[in-house]
Design a protein around this motif. Structure first.
Motif, PDB file in Angstrom:
ATOM      1  N   VAL A 185       0.858  -1.180   0.000  1.00 43.20           N
ATOM      2  CA  VAL A 185       0.000   0.000   0.000  1.00 43.20           C
ATOM      3  C   VAL A 185       0.899   1.236   0.000  1.00 43.20           C
ATOM      4  O   VAL A 185       1.799   1.369   0.830  1.00 43.20           O
ATOM      5  CB  VAL A 185      -0.960   0.001   1.219  1.00 43.20           C
ATOM      6  N   TRP A 186       0.708   2.100  -0.971  1.00 35.67           N
ATOM      7  CA  TRP A 186       1.507   3.329  -1.085  1.00 35.67           C
ATOM      8  C   TRP A 186       0.966   4.381  -0.110  1.00 35.67           C
ATOM      9  O   TRP A 186      -0.243   4.559   0.017  1.00 35.67           O
ATOM     10  CB  TRP A 186       1.434   3.888  -2.498  1.00 35.67           C
ATOM     11  N   VAL A 187       1.891   5.081   0.580  1.00 33.50           N
ATOM     12  CA  VAL A 187       1.502   6.139   1.503  1.00 33.50           C
ATOM     13  C   VAL A 187       2.409   7.341   1.310  1.00 33.50           C
ATOM     14  O   VAL A 187       3.540   7.218   0.836  1.00 33.50           O
ATOM     15  CB  VAL A 187       1.580   5.686   2.992  1.00 33.50           C
ATOM     16  N   ASN A 188       1.870   8.498   1.700  1.00 37.35           N
ATOM     17  CA  ASN A 188       2.681   9.715   1.823  1.00 37.35           C
ATOM     18  C   ASN A 188       3.007   9.852   3.302  1.00 37.35           C
ATOM     19  O   ASN A 188       2.120  10.047   4.122  1.00 37.35           O
ATOM     20  CB  ASN A 188       1.907  10.926   1.324  1.00 37.35           C
ATOM     21  N   LEU A 189       4.275   9.744   3.659  1.00 38.79           N
ATOM     22  CA  LEU A 189       4.718   9.705   5.050  1.00 38.79           C
ATOM     23  C   LEU A 189       5.391  11.020   5.416  1.00 38.79           C
ATOM     24  O   LEU A 189       6.290  11.485   4.711  1.00 38.79           O
ATOM     25  CB  LEU A 189       5.693   8.542   5.264  1.00 38.79           C
ATOM     26  N   ALA A 190       4.934  11.641   6.545  1.00 40.02           N
ATOM     27  CA  ALA A 190       5.597  12.836   7.092  1.00 40.02           C
ATOM     28  C   ALA A 190       5.983  12.524   8.535  1.00 40.02           C
ATOM     29  O   ALA A 190       5.142  12.080   9.323  1.00 40.02           O
ATOM     30  CB  ALA A 190       4.657  14.038   7.038  1.00 40.02           C
ATOM     31  N   VAL A 191       7.257  12.743   8.872  1.00 38.31           N
ATOM     32  CA  VAL A 191       7.783  12.367  10.183  1.00 38.31           C
ATOM     33  C   VAL A 191       8.446  13.561  10.844  1.00 38.31           C
ATOM     34  O   VAL A 191       9.192  14.308  10.201  1.00 38.31           O
ATOM     35  CB  VAL A 191       8.798  11.207  10.074  1.00 38.31           C
ATOM     36  N   SER A 192       8.156  13.754  12.143  1.00 40.15           N
ATOM     37  CA  SER A 192       8.804  14.782  12.959  1.00 40.15           C
ATOM     38  C   SER A 192       9.430  14.103  14.165  1.00 40.15           C
ATOM     39  O   SER A 192       8.906  13.109  14.682  1.00 40.15           O
ATOM     40  CB  SER A 192       7.800  15.839  13.431  1.00 40.15           C
ATOM     41  N   LEU A 193      10.563  14.668  14.632  1.00 37.05           N
ATOM     42  CA  LEU A 193      11.242  14.158  15.821  1.00 37.05           C
ATOM     43  C   LEU A 193      10.920  15.060  16.998  1.00 37.05           C
ATOM     44  O   LEU A 193      11.125  16.277  16.934  1.00 37.05           O
ATOM     45  CB  LEU A 193      12.753  14.108  15.600  1.00 37.05           C
ATOM     46  N   VAL A 194      10.400  14.482  18.075  1.00 37.26           N
ATOM     47  CA  VAL A 194      10.086  15.229  19.288  1.00 37.26           C
ATOM     48  C   VAL A 194      11.284  15.164  20.224  1.00 37.26           C
ATOM     49  O   VAL A 194      11.809  14.074  20.497  1.00 37.26           O
ATOM     50  CB  VAL A 194       8.837  14.663  19.983  1.00 37.26           C
ATOM     51  N   ARG A 195      11.729  16.319  20.706  1.00 37.08           N
ATOM     52  CA  ARG A 195      12.852  16.385  21.640  1.00 37.08           C
ATOM     53  C   ARG A 195      12.375  16.966  22.963  1.00 37.08           C
ATOM     54  O   ARG A 195      11.395  17.704  23.014  1.00 37.08           O
ATOM     55  CB  ARG A 195      13.979  17.250  21.073  1.00 37.08           C
ATOM     56  N   ASP A 196      13.132  16.668  24.043  1.00 36.84           N
ATOM     57  CA  ASP A 196      12.805  17.271  25.338  1.00 36.84           C
ATOM     58  C   ASP A 196      13.411  18.657  25.422  1.00 36.84           C
ATOM     59  O   ASP A 196      14.025  19.140  24.466  1.00 36.84           O
ATOM     60  CB  ASP A 196      13.269  16.385  26.505  1.00 36.84           C
ATOM     61  N   VAL A 197      13.231  19.331  26.571  1.00 34.95           N
ATOM     62  CA  VAL A 197      13.681  20.720  26.692  1.00 34.95           C
ATOM     63  C   VAL A 197      15.186  20.845  26.564  1.00 34.95           C
ATOM     64  O   VAL A 197      15.705  21.912  26.241  1.00 34.95           O
ATOM     65  CB  VAL A 197      13.213  21.311  28.041  1.00 34.95           C
ATOM     66  N   SER A 198      15.927  19.766  26.819  1.00 37.79           N
ATOM     67  CA  SER A 198      17.383  19.821  26.678  1.00 37.79           C
ATOM     68  C   SER A 198      17.828  19.487  25.268  1.00 37.79           C
ATOM     69  O   SER A 198      19.022  19.539  24.967  1.00 37.79           O
ATOM     70  CB  SER A 198      18.025  18.837  27.667  1.00 37.79           C
ATOM     71  N   GLY A 199      16.890  19.137  24.394  1.00 42.64           N
ATOM     72  CA  GLY A 199      17.229  18.817  23.011  1.00 42.64           C
ATOM     73  C   GLY A 199      17.444  17.350  22.744  1.00 42.64           C
ATOM     74  O   GLY A 199      17.729  16.956  21.609  1.00 42.64           O
ATOM     75  N   ALA A 200      17.326  16.505  23.764  1.00 43.53           N
ATOM     76  CA  ALA A 200      17.516  15.064  23.571  1.00 43.53           C
ATOM     77  C   ALA A 200      16.300  14.471  22.852  1.00 43.53           C
ATOM     78  O   ALA A 200      15.163  14.799  23.180  1.00 43.53           O
ATOM     79  CB  ALA A 200      17.719  14.366  24.915  1.00 43.53           C
ATOM     80  N   PRO A 201      16.526  13.586  21.872  1.00 41.31           N
ATOM     81  CA  PRO A 201      15.396  12.972  21.152  1.00 41.31           C
ATOM     82  C   PRO A 201      14.544  12.123  22.083  1.00 41.31           C
ATOM     83  O   PRO A 201      15.067  11.417  22.947  1.00 41.31           O
ATOM     84  CB  PRO A 201      16.090  12.107  20.085  1.00 41.31           C
ATOM     85  N   LEU A 202      13.206  12.201  21.893  1.00 39.34           N
ATOM     86  CA  LEU A 202      12.277  11.402  22.683  1.00 39.34           C
ATOM     87  C   LEU A 202      11.612  10.325  21.827  1.00 39.34           C
ATOM     88  O   LEU A 202      11.722   9.144  22.112  1.00 39.34           O
ATOM     89  CB  LEU A 202      11.199  12.301  23.302  1.00 39.34           C
ATOM     90  N   HIS A 203      10.910  10.745  20.771  1.00 35.94           N
ATOM     91  CA  HIS A 203      10.230   9.797  19.908  1.00 35.94           C
ATOM     92  C   HIS A 203       9.856  10.495  18.607  1.00 35.94           C
ATOM     93  O   HIS A 203      10.039  11.708  18.456  1.00 35.94           O
ATOM     94  CB  HIS A 203       8.984   9.211  20.582  1.00 35.94           C
ATOM     95  N   PHE A 204       9.340   9.730  17.674  1.00 37.89           N
ATOM     96  CA  PHE A 204       8.928  10.253  16.373  1.00 37.89           C
ATOM     97  C   PHE A 204       7.401  10.327  16.307  1.00 37.89           C
ATOM     98  O   PHE A 204       6.700   9.497  16.890  1.00 37.89           O
ATOM     99  CB  PHE A 204       9.422   9.355  15.230  1.00 37.89           C
ATOM    100  N   ILE A 205       6.888  11.321  15.592  1.00 36.27           N
ATOM    101  CA  ILE A 205       5.470  11.413  15.257  1.00 36.27           C
ATOM    102  C   ILE A 205       5.355  11.251  13.740  1.00 36.27           C
ATOM    103  O   ILE A 205       5.975  12.006  12.978  1.00 36.27           O
ATOM    104  CB  ILE A 205       4.861  12.764  15.678  1.00 36.27           C
ATOM    105  N   ALA A 206       4.576  10.270  13.325  1.00 37.21           N
ATOM    106  CA  ALA A 206       4.427   9.985  11.901  1.00 37.21           C
ATOM    107  C   ALA A 206       2.983  10.235  11.471  1.00 37.21           C
ATOM    108  O   ALA A 206       2.041   9.872  12.184  1.00 37.21           O
ATOM    109  CB  ALA A 206       4.815   8.543  11.597  1.00 37.21           C
ATOM    110  N   ALA A 207       2.811  10.890  10.332  1.00 36.18           N
ATOM    111  CA  ALA A 207       1.491  11.109   9.726  1.00 36.18           C
ATOM    112  C   ALA A 207       1.480  10.415   8.371  1.00 36.18           C
ATOM    113  O   ALA A 207       2.409  10.583   7.569  1.00 36.18           O
ATOM    114  CB  ALA A 207       1.203  12.593   9.574  1.00 36.18           C
ATOM    115  N   VAL A 208       0.437   9.635   8.117  1.00 36.63           N
ATOM    116  CA  VAL A 208       0.401   8.776   6.933  1.00 36.63           C
ATOM    117  C   VAL A 208      -0.908   8.998   6.181  1.00 36.63           C
ATOM    118  O   VAL A 208      -1.986   9.001   6.779  1.00 36.63           O
ATOM    119  CB  VAL A 208       0.537   7.294   7.345  1.00 36.63           C
TER     120      VAL A 208
END
Length: 637
Positions: free
Chosen positions: A269-292
């Motif tokens: 199944v073909w999708v258009n994927l948009a991904v953002s990286l969520v960081r904490d206040v110190s800039g450390a990566p927390l998790h990804f948010i994906a929209a499909v």
């Protein structure tokens, strides 16, 4: 009897009294203890802790008196509140202000009165601690000093109560904000028509919505046991992981791509994927948010269109070879294709046009034959396409996706120019143009929906982030104004959210009208707004803009037939501006605790937020200027 007139600052005094939230509350031992001790110390039959309201004096503590309140018009305490000094009446019958007062001529038959003002931390006098006797008495300076000491004890209890009320209100406000934020996120996450997923740094699904499950065909519980790579088409994994690496390295904030997921039955199944990286206040990566978004149908349509193009090109080449024998047949075929089709020779003159040209250019196809493209196209369109014509005549197939043939129409065309060859030589080119207006409009709506606040039409948080990145990268001085409306919650509670939303729209309109045309005006959410002003290089200009914002917001609004009054607290930060350094000593100590709590001393938006809260504490309807981030970092070092 002489009734005490109202103080000049009566409105402010009453507001301070009501903020204590103490009127008509139950007796409290802390206050009753002070009354009993004062009665014992002064050998006094009646001791009152009196709070002077708009039309009455109400007794928080009433030792020796059954009544809980009396009218303000006959109140001795109102005179003490007016003068803001201790009032001593040794014999009321000798004082023309009180000799015929009902409290003197009748119960409790006051003859002696001594009242010490109860003053809050902001200087407002809200009542008195008063001593009352039914017989005349003398009252010396030492007794006055001791009464003032007892009054200070009452003031301390009042101040503790006010601080406790503020703490409770802040806690409740934060609790409600968090609950609303969580509910809003959950609603948007679950009910959006776009597939949403939260993915940890190892690629495992933490949460997915129903739309995401429906797109790729797995149950939510099954997806939480998988990684995104396990359900991605093997041919697309490498490209996806490369984009993830760019996010984690901080070289980009988001990425978008087209990829394929594999359903449980192996179907792609073909999708258009948009991904953002969520960081904490110190800039450390927390998790990804994906929209499909499922684009399988579009992909099939594109494939069909490509096949159609291939077929059409073949048919055009075939029919062109037969043009001398079958021009009428060729005309019939192309006239029934929803596209502009033409044959152009090396002199850029039309040799063939289909019926669609009549609808677009208003000319019969036969009348266009032999005419040059320079005569039929608008000058600016011809200038735009002329380099592509030259490349097509050189044997290259080229496409322009943004052609506007008519100035009075908003239609957009995608035009392809295919070299026409005979015996190995280019004799001209074929023109095939398709109307892509609706596709462009859909893409534009999607872009605008991601960057605009739907309520006010202002830029949203994401748009502000992009603007700040661009402005800071330019190296120019920049001023940020973080504005929060004062008392907006009470307006919502009193008039309803529809009125509150209408008020936010009016505030947005005034902000846009107040600041400069090139400034970025953003609504972060709720009643928080941010203005980013490029080129503001001194504190005086920043303060002038902040004052203008406060002044405009404090003007009365007429919303839904109601006159609503509010105000704004504004925090200001200047980055890269020498003028901001001059106020560092005056503001650094005040803001340091707030900044330390937020761990954002190098974040101008966070500093502006902290300065806004300092403006709140300073009484609201004002602004506070924070030091620039570079100076804060230097002082902290």
């Amino acid at each position: 009897m002489i009734t005490a007139p109202l103080p000049l600052d009566e409105d402010v005094r009453l507001r301070a009294l009501r903020q204590l939230d103490i009127l008509d509350t139950d007796p409290e031992e802390a206050f009753d203890r002070i009354s009993r001790l004062a009665a014992f110390a002064f050998d006094m039959p009646i001791v009152l802790i009196s709070l002077v309201d708009e039309d009455r004096q109400w007794f928080k503590s009433h030792h020796g008196l059954a009544a809980c309140e009396t009218p303000r018009s006959v109140s001795f305490c109102a005179h003490a509140v007016l003068s803001k000094r201790m009032l001593v009446v040794e014999d009321a019958l000798d004082d023309e202000r009180f000799l015929d007062n009902p409290l003197v001529t009748g119960a409790p038959n006051i003859r002696f009165y001594a009242g010490s003002p109860l003053r809050l931390a902001d200087g407002q006098v809200v009542g008195t601690l008063c001593l009352i006797d039914a017989k005349p008495r003398t009252f010396d300076a030492a007794q006055g000093a001791m009464l003032a000491d007892f009054a200070h004890l009452v003031e301390r209890e009042l101040e503790l109560r006010r601080q406790l009320n503020r703490s409770r209100a802040a806690h409740e406000r934060d609790r409600r904000s968090l609950a609303i934020s969580e509910a809003r996120f959950r609603t948007v996450f679950q009910q959006t028509p776009i597939g949403k997923a939260v993915v940890d740094l190892d690629g495992r699904f933490l949460d997915v919505n129903q739309k995401f499950s429906a797109i790729i065909g797995y149950e939510e519980s099954e997806l939480r046991r998988r990684t995104f790579a396990s359900v991605t088409h093997p041919a697309d994994i490498a490209a996806d992981l490369a984009q993830v690496a760019e996010l984690l390295a901080g070289r980009q904030a988001t990425y978008a791509m087209e990829k394929r997921y594999l359903r449980p039955d192996g179907q792609a199944v073909w999708v258009n994927l948009a991904v953002s990286l969520v960081r904490d206040v110190s800039g450390a990566p927390l998790h990804f948010i994906a929209a499909v978004q499922d684009i399988t149908s579009r992909k099939k349509s594109e494939e069909a269109l490509r096949n159609y193009h291939v077929e059409l090109e073949a048919r055009v080449r075939e029919r062109t070879a037969e043009l001398r024998r079958s021009r009428d047949a060729l005309q019939t075929i192309t006239d029934n294709v929803p596209a502009l089709i033409a044959v152009v020779d090396r002199d850029l003159c039309y040799q063939f046009n289909n019926e669609t040209f009549k609808r677009v250019f208003g000319a019969e196809p036969a009348a266009l034959r032999g005419r040059s493209l320079g005569e039929t196209l608008r000058p600016e369109v011809f200038q735009q396409l002329q380099p592509l014509f030259a490349r097509a005549l050189a044997g290259e197939r080229v496409t322009c996706d943004e052609v506007r043939y008519r100035a009075d129409a908003d239609r957009v065309w995608s035009a392809t120019y295919i070299p026409a060859k005979r015996e190995g030589k280019v004799t001209g080119f074929y023109v095939m143009a398709h109307d892509v207006t609706e596709q462009r409009r859909t893409e534009q709506r999607l872009r605008e929906g991601a960057l605009i606040d739907p309520l006010t039409g202002l830029a949203n948080r994401r748009a502000l982030h992009e603007a700040l990145c661009e402005l800071r990268a330019s190296g120019e001085p920049l001023a940020l104004f973080f504005m929060d409306m004062d008392g907006f919650k009470s307006i919502n509670d009193r008039f309803g959210h529809d009125v509150g939303d209408a008020l936010l729209k009016e505030v947005a309109r005034r902000l846009v009208a107040t600041v400069r045309a090139g400034d970025v005006v953003c609504r972060l959410g709720g009643d928080e707004f941010v203005v980013a002003s490029r080129g503001v290089s001194d504190a005086r200009t920043g303060e002038r803009i902040a004052a203008a914002i406060c002044r405009e917001v404090s003007k009365a609004f007429v919303v839904a037939g109601r006159v609503i009054e509010t105000s704004a607290s504004v925090g200001v930060v200047l980055t890269g501006a020498a003028g901001a350094a001059g106020v560092v000593d005056a503001t650094h100590a005040v803001l340091s605790a707030e900044v330390e709590n937020k761990a954002c001393a190098d974040d101008p938006l966070c500093l502006a937020d902290a300065a806004m809260y300092e403006a709140k504490r300073a009484g609201r309807n004002t602004w506070r200027l924070a030091p620039n981030p570079e100076v804060m970092a230097a002082l902290d070092a």
